[in-house]
Write a protein that holds these residues in place. Structure first.
Motif: not given
Length: 97
Positions: A84-97
């Protein structure tokens, strides 16, 4: 209560309690379709998704006491947590501008 948003006109793949399989496809919940629904439904709301899944995890382990022995031994709490808890993909870092 936090709830996932429906994706288009599809039926949501929700858990069937107390066995925690998908009501639509009978796979262990969250099935692949449920994961997709949740990812889309909670898009840009990662913390809300984590809270929703945490609530589902607590409900799943609280259902272990009513698990029917005819279905076999109840699942291990660690296996339920991983599913239930461990399937999420890792959070993407914000795109650099």
């Amino acid at each position: 209560m936090i709830e996932p948003k429906p994706v288009a006109s599809r039926q949501l793949h929700l858990p069937l309690r107390p066995v925690w399989c998908c009501r639509i496809c009978a796979q262990p919940w969250p099935c692949a379709d449920a994961r997709l629904d949740l990812t889309v439904g909670f898009r840009h709301q990662r913390i809300a998704l984590m809270l929703y899944l945490g609530t589902q995890f607590v409900d799943a382990i609280s259902d272990l006491h009513v698990y029917d022995s005819a279905l076999g031994p109840p699942p291990d709490v660690r296996a339920i947590f991983d599913r239930i808890m461990c399937w999420m993909p890792p959070e993407r870092p914000p795109a650099e501008t």
